[in-house]
Design a protein around this motif. Structure first.
Motif, PDB file in Angstrom:
ATOM      1  N   UNK A  15       0.801  -1.234   0.000  1.00 46.81           N
ATOM      2  CA  UNK A  15       0.000   0.000   0.000  1.00 46.81           C
ATOM      3  C   UNK A  15       0.827   1.275   0.000  1.00 46.81           C
ATOM      4  N   UNK A  16       2.154   1.178   0.020  1.00 44.71           N
ATOM      5  CA  UNK A  16       2.978   2.383   0.085  1.00 44.71           C
ATOM      6  C   UNK A  16       2.789   3.242  -1.159  1.00 44.71           C
ATOM      7  N   UNK A  17       2.654   4.539  -0.949  1.00 46.02           N
ATOM      8  CA  UNK A  17       2.599   5.528  -2.023  1.00 46.02           C
ATOM      9  C   UNK A  17       3.712   6.532  -1.779  1.00 46.02           C
ATOM     10  N   UNK A  18       4.490   6.840  -2.798  1.00 40.69           N
ATOM     11  CA  UNK A  18       5.579   7.793  -2.627  1.00 40.69           C
ATOM     12  C   UNK A  18       5.506   8.863  -3.709  1.00 40.69           C
ATOM     13  N   UNK A  19       6.040  10.034  -3.404  1.00 41.93           N
ATOM     14  CA  UNK A  19       6.083  11.133  -4.354  1.00 41.93           C
ATOM     15  C   UNK A  19       7.299  10.961  -5.257  1.00 41.93           C
ATOM     16  N   UNK A  20       7.069  11.042  -6.567  1.00 39.69           N
ATOM     17  CA  UNK A  20       8.155  10.981  -7.536  1.00 39.69           C
ATOM     18  C   UNK A  20       8.685  12.371  -7.860  1.00 39.69           C
ATOM     19  N   UNK A  21       7.903  13.397  -7.600  1.00 41.47           N
ATOM     20  CA  UNK A  21       8.355  14.751  -7.904  1.00 41.47           C
ATOM     21  C   UNK A  21       7.576  15.722  -7.043  1.00 41.47           C
ATOM     22  N   UNK A  22       8.114  16.921  -6.880  1.00 37.69           N
ATOM     23  CA  UNK A  22       7.345  17.973  -6.228  1.00 37.69           C
ATOM     24  C   UNK A  22       6.306  18.491  -7.210  1.00 37.69           C
ATOM     25  N   UNK A  23       5.290  19.181  -6.667  1.00 34.25           N
ATOM     26  CA  UNK A  23       4.284  19.703  -7.575  1.00 34.25           C
ATOM     27  C   UNK A  23       4.853  20.892  -8.351  1.00 34.25           C
ATOM     28  N   UNK A  24       4.262  21.147  -9.501  1.00 32.66           N
ATOM     29  CA  UNK A  24       4.740  22.234 -10.353  1.00 32.66           C
ATOM     30  C   UNK A  24       3.566  22.826 -11.112  1.00 32.66           C
ATOM     31  N   UNK A  25       3.654  24.093 -11.423  1.00 34.63           N
ATOM     32  CA  UNK A  25       2.619  24.762 -12.198  1.00 34.63           C
ATOM     33  C   UNK A  25       2.780  24.378 -13.662  1.00 34.63           C
ATOM     34  N   UNK A  26       1.662  23.981 -14.303  1.00 32.69           N
ATOM     35  CA  UNK A  26       1.754  23.565 -15.704  1.00 32.69           C
ATOM     36  C   UNK A  26       0.892  24.410 -16.634  1.00 32.69           C
ATOM     37  N   UNK A  27       0.067  25.313 -16.079  1.00 35.14           N
ATOM     38  CA  UNK A  27      -0.827  26.043 -16.976  1.00 35.14           C
ATOM     39  C   UNK A  27      -0.148  27.218 -17.669  1.00 35.14           C
ATOM     40  N   UNK A  28       1.006  27.660 -17.175  1.00 36.08           N
ATOM     41  CA  UNK A  28       1.715  28.760 -17.817  1.00 36.08           C
ATOM     42  C   UNK A  28       0.945  30.055 -17.846  1.00 36.08           C
ATOM     43  N   UNK A  29      -0.037  30.198 -16.977  1.00 36.59           N
ATOM     44  CA  UNK A  29      -0.881  31.391 -17.000  1.00 36.59           C
ATOM     45  C   UNK A  29      -0.229  32.535 -16.232  1.00 36.59           C
ATOM     46  N   UNK A  30      -0.435  33.773 -16.662  1.00 39.60           N
ATOM     47  CA  UNK A  30       0.128  34.920 -15.947  1.00 39.60           C
ATOM     48  C   UNK A  30      -0.521  35.093 -14.576  1.00 39.60           C
ATOM     49  N   UNK A  31       0.121  35.884 -13.727  1.00 43.52           N
ATOM     50  CA  UNK A  31      -0.456  36.229 -12.432  1.00 43.52           C
ATOM     51  C   UNK A  31      -1.822  36.881 -12.625  1.00 43.52           C
ATOM     52  N   UNK A  32      -2.741  36.548 -11.728  1.00 40.12           N
ATOM     53  CA  UNK A  32      -4.069  37.134 -11.785  1.00 40.12           C
ATOM     54  C   UNK A  32      -5.063  36.363 -12.619  1.00 40.12           C
ATOM     55  N   UNK A  33      -4.624  35.261 -13.265  1.00 34.78           N
ATOM     56  CA  UNK A  33      -5.499  34.458 -14.109  1.00 34.78           C
ATOM     57  C   UNK A  33      -6.029  33.280 -13.305  1.00 34.78           C
ATOM     58  N   UNK A  34      -7.331  33.011 -13.419  1.00 34.19           N
ATOM     59  CA  UNK A  34      -7.942  31.850 -12.791  1.00 34.19           C
ATOM     60  C   UNK A  34      -7.882  30.657 -13.741  1.00 34.19           C
ATOM     61  N   UNK A  35      -7.257  29.561 -13.307  1.00 33.57           N
ATOM     62  CA  UNK A  35      -7.230  28.303 -14.059  1.00 33.57           C
ATOM     63  C   UNK A  35      -7.980  27.260 -13.236  1.00 33.57           C
ATOM     64  N   UNK A  36      -9.045  26.682 -13.816  1.00 32.77           N
ATOM     65  CA  UNK A  36      -9.949  25.817 -13.048  1.00 32.77           C
ATOM     66  C   UNK A  36     -10.360  24.610 -13.878  1.00 32.77           C
ATOM     67  N   UNK A  37     -11.042  23.665 -13.209  1.00 30.85           N
ATOM     68  CA  UNK A  37     -11.640  22.495 -13.849  1.00 30.85           C
ATOM     69  C   UNK A  37     -10.602  21.616 -14.545  1.00 30.85           C
TER      70      UNK A  37
END
Length: 298
Positions: A15-37
């Motif tokens: 049942x062990x689950x391990x992280x392979x990487x830290x999280x990272x932003x992938x949407x490339x959106x500028x500051x102030x932009x809402x990325x959802x869904x």
């Protein structure tokens, strides 16, 4: 501001689950932009695709990014072409045997307000044949409502090697009905939409479908349906590419093995999710048969 992040998990046989990487932003959106869904799919060839809606161009649109290793992601590509709001995307992807992920076929569906003057939602579709790098010149409207006179909501899509199925619910006949449209040509041609809820059109509320396929090419759709009063959970199937569906079967019948029945329409059952494993089909939902606090059932 909301932005889309990704992290990769790995599961061993324990049942062990391990992280392979830290999280990272992938949407490339500028500051102030809402990325959802945000939604994901993974192809047999190893391509991973994320779609979301963001308003970097002033109005919500559908965007996609792809990864082949979960670490590096492509620059986001805009999928939707309309000038009005596009939201609630779903994505499916498929590989042909022997092809690389750069040759994946990727399908994206979403809700869109471009039609008419009422801001009603229609369902639109886009297809990429090169792993999400390029898309068709025009979006395809799925439901037959060019004036946007009624609402079409909740699109879901699933794809195999050649078969593609998409489902949604709309109010063209009055109350919401559930429709499925199928293709056996990887989306090159489509069968006519089929209404799968079995009561008279527009009479009972039928909504929030989910869809799954198996290795034999069968397609299953589950939805909530209020033909008998409160919402029940139904499922129907096709084995002919979506030309026709079986009569719906009600699932939320109670624990019949223990002699505890749940009468049709007696208690609300909501938001089914469906999956297949081999020839088995599983459906899960939540309902209120035990009181206002909802239980999760399958």
């Amino acid at each position: 501001m909301r932005w889309i992040a990704w992290t990769l998990l790995a599961c061993a046989c324990s049942p062990e689950v391990r992280f392979e990487s830290s999280d990272r932003q992938i949407d490339g959106a500028p500051d102030g932009v809402d990325s959802v869904h945000a939604r994901l799919c993974a192809s047999e060839a190893g391509g991973v695709y994320s779609v979301w809606s963001d308003d970097r161009d002033g109005t919500p649109a559908i965007w996609l990014s792809r990864s082949d290793d979960g670490a590096g992601w492509t620059e986001p590509v805009r999928v939707s072409h309309g000038a009005a709001a596009s939201m609630a995307p779903q994505v499916a992807c498929a590989s042909m045997e022997g092809q690389s992920s750069s040759q994946d076929t990727v399908y994206v569906v979403w809700e869109d307000t471009r039609d008419g003057e009422l801001d009603n939602h229609n369902v639109y579709l886009q297809i990429s044949r090169d792993g999400g790098a390029t898309w068709q010149d025009e979006d395809t409207r799925v439901n037959p409502d060019p004036q946007g006179r009624s609402m079409a909501l909740g699109p879901r899509i699933i794809a195999g090697n050649n078969e593609v199925y998409l489902t949604w619910f709309d109010g063209r006949a009055g109350a919401f009905d559930v429709f499925v449209q199928g293709s056996t040509t990887r989306g090159e041609t489509w069968n006519a939409p089929v209404r799968v809820d079995g009561d008279d059109p527009g009479v009972g509320y039928s909504a929030w479908p989910d869809i799954a396929t198996d290795a034999a090419g069968h397609c299953y759709v589950a939805w909530e349906d209020s033909r008998d009063g409160a919402s029940d959970i139904y499922v129907a199937a096709t084995g002919n590419g979506g030309f026709s569906f079986s009569e719906g079967i009600r699932l939320d019948v109670g624990n019949t093995d223990a002699g505890v029945a749940d009468a049709p329409g007696a208690h609300d059952s909501f938001r089914p999710r469906i999956a297949t494993l081999g020839s088995s089909v599983a459906v899960v939902w939540h309902d209120e048969r035990n009181g206002a606090g909802r239980d999760r059932l399958d």
